[in-house]
Design a protein around this motif. Structure first.
Motif, PDB file in Angstrom:
ATOM      1  N   ALA A 643       0.825  -1.204   0.000  1.00 26.13           N
ATOM      2  CA  ALA A 643       0.000   0.000   0.000  1.00 26.13           C
ATOM      3  C   ALA A 643       0.863   1.260   0.000  1.00 26.13           C
ATOM      4  CB  ALA A 643      -0.928   0.003   1.215  1.00 26.13           C
ATOM      5  N   ALA A 644       1.929   1.237   0.812  1.00 28.08           N
ATOM      6  CA  ALA A 644       2.824   2.398   0.845  1.00 28.08           C
ATOM      7  C   ALA A 644       3.497   2.594  -0.505  1.00 28.08           C
ATOM      8  CB  ALA A 644       3.866   2.204   1.944  1.00 28.08           C
ATOM      9  N   GLY A 645       3.857   1.472  -1.145  1.00 29.42           N
ATOM     10  CA  GLY A 645       4.480   1.592  -2.462  1.00 29.42           C
ATOM     11  C   GLY A 645       3.551   2.205  -3.486  1.00 29.42           C
ATOM     12  N   LEU A 646       2.284   1.775  -3.486  1.00 28.83           N
ATOM     13  CA  LEU A 646       1.321   2.331  -4.439  1.00 28.83           C
ATOM     14  C   LEU A 646       1.088   3.816  -4.206  1.00 28.83           C
ATOM     15  CD1 LEU A 646      -1.365  -0.480  -4.779  1.00 28.83           C
ATOM     16  CD2 LEU A 646       0.273   0.308  -6.493  1.00 28.83           C
ATOM     17  N   LEU A 647       1.043   4.200  -2.940  1.00 24.00           N
ATOM     18  CA  LEU A 647       0.899   5.635  -2.658  1.00 24.00           C
ATOM     19  C   LEU A 647       2.138   6.393  -3.106  1.00 24.00           C
ATOM     20  CD1 LEU A 647      -0.757   5.582   0.888  1.00 24.00           C
ATOM     21  CD2 LEU A 647      -1.834   6.189  -1.291  1.00 24.00           C
ATOM     22  N   GLY A 648       3.301   5.765  -2.916  1.00 23.52           N
ATOM     23  CA  GLY A 648       4.543   6.449  -3.265  1.00 23.52           C
ATOM     24  C   GLY A 648       4.732   6.668  -4.755  1.00 23.52           C
ATOM     25  N   VAL A 649       4.119   5.827  -5.606  1.00 24.40           N
ATOM     26  CA  VAL A 649       4.322   5.980  -7.056  1.00 24.40           C
ATOM     27  C   VAL A 649       3.409   7.027  -7.665  1.00 24.40           C
ATOM     28  CG1 VAL A 649       5.044   3.579  -7.262  1.00 24.40           C
ATOM     29  CG2 VAL A 649       2.651   4.185  -7.715  1.00 24.40           C
ATOM     30  N   GLN A 650       2.454   7.542  -6.900  1.00 18.39           N
ATOM     31  CA  GLN A 650       1.504   8.475  -7.484  1.00 18.39           C
ATOM     32  C   GLN A 650       2.161   9.803  -7.863  1.00 18.39           C
ATOM     33  OE1 GLN A 650      -1.530   7.248  -8.109  1.00 18.39           O
ATOM     34  NE2 GLN A 650      -0.862   5.358  -7.065  1.00 18.39           N
ATOM     35  N   ALA A 664      12.092   7.411 -11.439  1.00 15.40           N
ATOM     36  CA  ALA A 664      11.012   7.059 -12.351  1.00 15.40           C
ATOM     37  C   ALA A 664      10.990   5.556 -12.603  1.00 15.40           C
ATOM     38  CB  ALA A 664      11.161   7.833 -13.656  1.00 15.40           C
ATOM     39  N   TYR A 665      12.174   4.977 -12.801  1.00 14.92           N
ATOM     40  CA  TYR A 665      12.199   3.521 -13.009  1.00 14.92           C
ATOM     41  C   TYR A 665      11.708   2.772 -11.765  1.00 14.92           C
ATOM     42  CZ  TYR A 665      13.805  -1.232 -13.148  1.00 14.92           C
ATOM     43  OH  TYR A 665      13.844  -2.596 -13.068  1.00 14.92           O
ATOM     44  N   ARG A 666      12.118   3.197 -10.608  1.00 12.45           N
ATOM     45  CA  ARG A 666      11.705   2.506  -9.374  1.00 12.45           C
ATOM     46  C   ARG A 666      10.190   2.601  -9.167  1.00 12.45           C
ATOM     47  NH1 ARG A 666      16.833   4.472  -5.632  1.00 12.45           N
ATOM     48  NH2 ARG A 666      18.308   2.946  -6.480  1.00 12.45           N
ATOM     49  N   ARG A 667       9.614   3.706  -9.567  1.00 12.55           N
ATOM     50  CA  ARG A 667       8.149   3.812  -9.519  1.00 12.55           C
ATOM     51  C   ARG A 667       7.514   2.778 -10.444  1.00 12.55           C
ATOM     52  NH1 ARG A 667       6.753   9.506 -11.386  1.00 12.55           N
ATOM     53  NH2 ARG A 667       4.604   8.857 -10.928  1.00 12.55           N
ATOM     54  N   ALA A 726      11.290  10.553 -18.930  1.00 17.20           N
ATOM     55  CA  ALA A 726      11.151   9.369 -18.076  1.00 17.20           C
ATOM     56  C   ALA A 726      10.030   9.562 -17.060  1.00 17.20           C
ATOM     57  CB  ALA A 726      12.472   9.076 -17.376  1.00 17.20           C
ATOM     58  N   VAL A 727       9.989  10.711 -16.410  1.00 17.12           N
ATOM     59  CA  VAL A 727       8.962  10.979 -15.399  1.00 17.12           C
ATOM     60  C   VAL A 727       7.586  11.003 -16.039  1.00 17.12           C
ATOM     61  CG1 VAL A 727       8.105  12.662 -13.739  1.00 17.12           C
ATOM     62  CG2 VAL A 727      10.556  12.171 -13.861  1.00 17.12           C
ATOM     63  N   ALA A 728       7.476  11.657 -17.204  1.00 18.33           N
ATOM     64  CA  ALA A 728       6.187  11.738 -17.877  1.00 18.33           C
ATOM     65  C   ALA A 728       5.688  10.362 -18.287  1.00 18.33           C
ATOM     66  CB  ALA A 728       6.296  12.661 -19.097  1.00 18.33           C
ATOM     67  N   THR A 729       6.605   9.517 -18.760  1.00 16.92           N
ATOM     68  CA  THR A 729       6.205   8.167 -19.154  1.00 16.92           C
ATOM     69  C   THR A 729       5.614   7.396 -17.977  1.00 16.92           C
ATOM     70  OG1 THR A 729       7.892   8.090 -20.886  1.00 16.92           O
ATOM     71  CG2 THR A 729       7.051   5.970 -20.059  1.00 16.92           C
ATOM     72  N   VAL A 730       6.282   7.448 -16.828  1.00 17.95           N
ATOM     73  CA  VAL A 730       5.792   6.716 -15.652  1.00 17.95           C
ATOM     74  C   VAL A 730       4.502   7.338 -15.139  1.00 17.95           C
ATOM     75  CG1 VAL A 730       6.324   5.992 -13.297  1.00 17.95           C
ATOM     76  CG2 VAL A 730       8.094   5.940 -15.047  1.00 17.95           C
ATOM     77  N   ASP A 731       4.381   8.670 -15.149  1.00 23.08           N
ATOM     78  CA  ASP A 731       3.129   9.310 -14.728  1.00 23.08           C
ATOM     79  C   ASP A 731       1.953   8.786 -15.551  1.00 23.08           C
ATOM     80  OD1 ASP A 731       4.326  10.774 -12.742  1.00 23.08           O
ATOM     81  OD2 ASP A 731       4.498  12.632 -13.931  1.00 23.08           O
ATOM     82  N   ARG A 732       2.177   8.672 -16.859  1.00 23.17           N
ATOM     83  CA  ARG A 732       1.103   8.199 -17.732  1.00 23.17           C
ATOM     84  C   ARG A 732       0.731   6.751 -17.404  1.00 23.17           C
ATOM     85  NH1 ARG A 732       3.604   8.779 -21.956  1.00 23.17           N
ATOM     86  NH2 ARG A 732       4.035   6.626 -22.606  1.00 23.17           N
ATOM     87  N   LEU A 733       1.740   5.910 -17.182  1.00 20.60           N
ATOM     88  CA  LEU A 733       1.480   4.516 -16.857  1.00 20.60           C
ATOM     89  C   LEU A 733       0.777   4.377 -15.498  1.00 20.60           C
ATOM     90  CD1 LEU A 733       4.847   2.909 -18.002  1.00 20.60           C
ATOM     91  CD2 LEU A 733       2.667   2.947 -19.228  1.00 20.60           C
ATOM     92  N   VAL A 734       1.168   5.228 -14.529  1.00 19.27           N
ATOM     93  CA  VAL A 734       0.535   5.187 -13.205  1.00 19.27           C
ATOM     94  C   VAL A 734      -0.933   5.568 -13.322  1.00 19.27           C
ATOM     95  CG1 VAL A 734       0.446   6.323 -10.963  1.00 19.27           C
ATOM     96  CG2 VAL A 734       2.621   5.504 -11.849  1.00 19.27           C
TER      97      VAL A 734
END
Length: 745
Positions: A643-650, A664-667, A726-734
């Motif tokens: 749960a903490a991980g999911l909150l952290g990737v937002q 970004a990769y770790r997210r 990189a950040v934008a790509t992960v934001d979109r996937l999240v």
């Protein structure tokens, strides 16, 4: 015999440094846990000896057992130590048997011993044993010796089991309260954890498991009961103050003196009898300081019982239950019970007849009583040649009874020449010096001491308890009795008895006469207060407060036929919040149908504030324990981390380009782990992404992101534009993959 082996790596240094070196974390944890566990059951048993006497012998027995365990742990093998513990058991039990009164020894058979043992582990309080103090002193050396012997041998799990068995016993008997049981459970858990750590070298890495176990114990002990309530005693309590009946008549074998109580105008039973009397249901002989316990075991009712030793008059009664009735009210002293009720009834050692089942509404029974008929002159001439069975049970006081109680009792008795004169002096003193009120704070400490010196008001339980204590301190045998006052006269020789008639009073023993009733509770305001309470109930539309066809006069007769100890015996009952002065006048009387603001009404409601009351401190603590346990369990299962991980990737906090690309990769990895699986040992980031992201994400974008991660982590770095990519790509996937974001988009 050689001492127990040390674990490898333990220092052998002499002196203080070597000693400190040997006290490792596991041993310290085990010692602390075992000390807490030992304290719990020892404190409970010490409380027993404090009530009945012999606490110094008890403390000495504990000290000897503990000292012997420390020495034996260095020189005796486990097999020999178990044999020593068995000797302790046999010697202790033999000592207990030898100290029992002759009357109890005659009843001692193998079947009786088995029944008593079963009763102990199913809710029979240790304080109900006739030789409770001797039993506690006899039983305590075995668990103390065995648990600490095993601890010295570093067998912490077995030590916890030995001490835990003693704790379990006092929990099953009902003598250990919730807090004590929880401390003991925590101590046993810590000792068991130390055993695991000592054997496997896991240290305290299993703290989350311990937390879940302890939290479960707390919640379970607060919500479960070993013995369920009887038919007329619901398991779930009323949300407000208990009724007088619940705290007295339905208390069964133990009465705890509580704070404010309320009155119930509901009809309980009717009585057809030539004379009005108190309808007794139980009497209690052992005073604990906080309440009363009935000692001894009931025997089956086998026909007519022996009556009082002196002159008596016969009084026959016909009782009809209006509500389910779990007691058999009768004028003292009952000698015969008729109808089907007598077939499974039992008789307590105090002489009360109890039903084997609850009576159904409308069910009737007959009872014959032989009422003591002595005059005041007879009681003055009775003397002090008390039977042993009376002095053994009816002069007991806890060791912590204060000197000021004894001194005040002596002052009140003054120059009284006979026990009867002492009883009358104490009765009149309490009637005159204390006000009557059902609205009082919960007591703290000894009831008699609190009532005499710290309270100006109380109700029948306080008056009766204090009078018994005062008399016992002056060598006058007395006991605490409960039941109902006569009730409302509704016809020729017929009375209606309601819940508000429940009462407590005093019985004093006189040689060649028997037990005689005294009532120190002020009686003057009874009729006025009862009329007001019944009027209030009638105006509110209550339907169970009258018997159809009765006159509804709402008056209660007083038993005042001139017999000693029976001067206006009816209780001064007042609605909650009404204080009654010693002269019988009411200081404040609510108008009919309108309780005082904040006063508790019979239906459990309260006048005044419409806001709901806050949960009790105990409820809040149990809730906190449950929350901590759930959190620890979630942590143990990995739910907290996920749960903490999911909150952290937002969201991602930006720093420098290389750090942003790595983050970004770790997210992305957290996202993939939540949806699929964790990355395996030895698996490269690119191989991991390729194996789990195919068909879910844009492969080109993901591979591009991994490339940027590899350059940022292992290569020549990335620039700001590439980090933004990189950040934008992960934001979109999240945003497209996590329910937290989708729900609020």
């Amino acid at each position: 015999m050689s001492p127990p082996e040390r674990r490898s790596g333990s220092p052998d240094g002499a002196g203080l440094p070597g000693l400190l070196g040997r006290i490792d974390g596991d041993r310290a944890l085990a010692t602390a846990g075992l000390a807490a566990l030992t304290w719990t059951y020892v404190s409970v048993l010490l409380g027993v000896t404090n009530v009945v006497g012999g606490s110094l012998r008890f403390v000495a027995a504990v000290a000897v057992a503990l000292g012997f365990a420390v020495v034996a742990g260095r020189v005796l093998s486990v097999r020999v130590a178990v044999g020593v513990a068995a000797v302790f058991v046999v010697a202790g039990f033999s000592g207990y048997i030898l100290t029992l009164p002759a009357s109890q020894l005659q009843l001692l058979t193998p079947a009786r011993i088995l029944n008593d043992t079963i009763a102990l582990v199913t809710g029979l309080s240790i304080l109900r044993l006739v030789g409770a103090g001797t039993w506690a002193t006899a039983i305590v050396p075995t668990p103390v010796f065995l648990s600490w012997y095993l601890a010295v041998r570093r067998r912490y799990g077995a030590a916890a089991a030995a001490g835990g068995s003693a704790l379990l016993l006092v929990v099953l008997t009902g003598d250990a309260d919730g807090a004590t049981a929880l401390v003991g459970a925590l101590g046993a858990t810590l000792a068991a954890a130390a055993a695991t750590a000592d054997r496997h070298g896991t240290g305290l890495g299993q703290a989350d498991v311990l937390t879940v176990v302890v939290a479960t114990m707390i919640v379970a002990s607060a919500t479960l009961s070993v013995v369920p309530g009887a038919a007329t005693s619901p398991v779930l309590p009323d949300r407000n103050s208990p009724t007088v009946e619940a705290s007295l008549v339905e208390a069964d074998d133990r009465v705890e003196v509580v704070g404010s109580i309320r009155l119930s105008p509901s009809v309980r039973f009717t009585v057809e009898s030539d004379d009005a009397s108190y309808w007794q249901t139980a009497s209690y002989d052992r005073y604990t300081g906080e309440g009363w316990v009935r000692t001894g075991d009931a025997r089956p009712y086998r026909g007519e019982l022996a009556g009082p030793p002196g002159e008596t008059r016969t009084l026959r009664q016909r009782v009809t239950a209006a509500d389910p009735l779990s007691v058999l009210p009768a004028a003292w002293q009952p000698v015969a019970v008729t109808d089907n009720v007598g077939s499974d009834a039992t008789v307590t050692p105090q002489g009360n007849v109890r039903p084997g089942r609850s009576l159904r509404p409308g069910e009737t029974y007959g009872v014959t009583s032989r009422v003591p008929n002595a005059t005041a002159a007879d009681l003055r001439r009775a003397g002090t040649d008390y039977p042993d069975r009376v002095t053994e049970t009816s002069l007991q006081l806890p060791e912590r009874t204060t000197d000021r109680v004894r001194d005040r009792s002596a002052d009140v008795a003054g120059d009284a020449e006979t026990p009867y004169d002492t009883a009358v002096a104490v009765e009149r003193y309490l009637e005159a010096q204390k006000e009557y009120s059902l609205s009082v704070p919960a007591p703290s400490g000894g009831i008699a001491d609190t009532f005499l010196f710290e309270r100006e008001a109380g109700y029948c339980t306080y008056y009766a308890t204090t009078m018994v204590v005062m008399l016992r301190s002056q060598g006058v045998p007395a006991r605490f009795a409960t039941g109902y006052t006569p009730g409302e006269a509704v016809g020729d020789d017929e009375r209606v008895v309601r819940g508000l008639n429940s009462h407590a009073w005093v019985e004093v023993y006189f040689p060649d006469v028997g037990w005689v009733r005294f009532d120190p509770t002020p009686a003057g305001p009874r009729e006025t207060a009862e009329t007001a309470r019944l009027t209030e109930a009638r105006q509110s539309g209550a339907t169970d407060i009258d018997i159809p066809g009765t006159n509804g006069s709402a008056t209660t007769p007083s038993v005042s036929d001139g017999r000693p100890g029976e001067i206006d015996v009816s209780e001064g009952v007042t609605p909650v919040g009404v204080n009654v002065s010693s002269n019988g006048s009411t200081n404040t009387t609510p108008s009919a149908g309108t309780p005082d603001a904040g006063a508790t009404t019979d239906d459990g409601g309260a006048g005044g504030s419409p806001l709901p009351s806050l949960p009790s401190t105990r409820t809040l603590l149990v809730g906190v324990a449950a929350l901590v346990g759930v959190t620890a369990g979630a942590y143990r299962t990995g739910a907290v981390g996920r749960a903490a991980g999911l909150l952290g990737v937002q969201f991602q906090r930006r720093r420098d380009p290389d750090t942003d690309a790595v983050r970004a990769y770790r997210r992305l990895a957290v996202l993939l782990e939540h949806r699929y699986r964790p990355r395996r040992p030895g698996e490269t980031p690119r191989a991991y992404v390729d194996s789990v992201a195919v068909g879910l994400f844009d492969s080109d974008d993901v591979r591009r992101m991994v490339t940027l991660y590899e350059r940022a982590r292992y290569g020549d770095g990335v620039d700001s534009e590439e980090a933004n990519e990189a950040v934008a790509t992960v934001d979109r996937l999240v945003r497209s993959s996590t329910p937290v974001v989708r729900r609020f988009r």
